[in-house]
Design a protein around this motif. Sequence first.
Motif, mmCIF file in Angstrom:
data_model
loop_
_atom_site.group_PDB
_atom_site.id
_atom_site.type_symbol
_atom_site.label_atom_id
_atom_site.label_comp_id
_atom_site.label_asym_id
_atom_site.label_seq_id
_atom_site.Cartn_x
_atom_site.Cartn_y
_atom_site.Cartn_z
ATOM 1 N N SER A 102 2.417 2.719 2.400
ATOM 2 C CA SER A 102 1.819 3.482 3.493
ATOM 3 C C SER A 102 2.806 3.820 4.610
ATOM 4 C CB SER A 102 0.643 2.699 4.087
ATOM 5 O OG SER A 102 1.065 1.400 4.504
ATOM 6 N N TYR A 116 0.804 -1.218 0.000
ATOM 7 C CA TYR A 116 0.000 0.000 0.000
ATOM 8 C C TYR A 116 0.839 1.271 0.000
ATOM 9 C CZ TYR A 116 -3.588 -3.378 1.348
ATOM 10 O OH TYR A 116 -4.426 -4.459 1.394
ATOM 11 N N ARG A 164 -2.907 6.898 1.369
ATOM 12 C CA ARG A 164 -2.901 5.559 0.775
ATOM 13 C C ARG A 164 -3.219 4.496 1.839
ATOM 14 N NH1 ARG A 164 1.695 7.771 -2.256
ATOM 15 N NH2 ARG A 164 3.106 7.011 -0.632
#
Length: 362
Positions: free
Chosen positions: A300, A298, A332
Amino acid sequence: MHVLVMTVVHHPEDARILHRQIRALVDAGHEVTYAAPYSARGVVPRSWVNGVDLPRAAERRRMTAVRAARKVFKSMRGKVDMALIHDPELLFAVAGVRNRPTVVWDVHEDTPATLSLKPWLPAFLRPPTRFVARMLESWAERNFHLLLAETAYAGRFRQAHLVVPNETWVPDTVSPPGDDRVVYLGWLSEARGVREAIEVGRLLRPHRVVVELIGYADPQSRRMLAAAVEEGALEWRDFMPNDEALKRLDGALAGLSLLHDEPNYRHSMPTKIVEYMAHGIPVITTPSPRAVELIERYRSGVVVPWSDPQAVAKAVLALRDNTEERRNAGARGYAAARGNHHWPNSARRFVSQLEAWNGVKP
């Protein structure tokens, strides 16, 4: 359906037990009696459960709590449709009880692997205790229904069992990450990186970035944390109920997950990482496999080496100095948590499985 939920190990405000599973049952219209160590933890039952106080099982002092839980189980067996237990110790509390209701064991962790994290257990006792733990799991599978917190736990059992992952409630909206506060939410111990967090606090203090720790600490860590707070290295808020603690994540610069390379952590998804993502803040984590998988998938957050406070501090300052990346990583992560790790999605499967088992004994 009336469900008896029991724990003698976990805090009564445990996020998985109370704020996810019990809340899901109550929201679905079921009655819950929750037996847990309220007095020992200094809390009172929530108004939406029937609370029963139990002793706390800690270190080598466990049998008093197990005997008390067995007494409660026997007294409630004709009043409830199902018992949901959350500690391997409680298998002894329900074993051999006649006319018992349906019993479900929620497997929170890799029980044999956790033995390396228990300093009160002498090293020479760990191999035989690990063997007994494996035998206990095998016996439990033959006699009760099982739920698993991780897909990785499936390999320890012969049959397939429903996985109820450690997901979280994801807010409808979140604030963008700030630039002056780093947070840690969860149990505090050396294996979970408390020494590193303290050192990160020292390193960031000259840069006017505060490290804030939220969570209950084991006895060894409490002493270190008290000294660090006195020194001014960080802020420590001790235990807070999950619904209150999660609010502290809003607007933080980043969330820390500094687990050590322990067997019990290698195949587990740190819940705190999903909670950080759910509140729109970047994650800084050590390279446990599941954590790396989440962060890389992701985009992230940042992965740092094991036991490296300097690398953690450097990652924090890099995020502080790059507002666009900090906000994008948080966004995100939030989108991923909302789409893939929102607890209500699993809550429906959890409640449906218990309803299907209601009245059906193995």
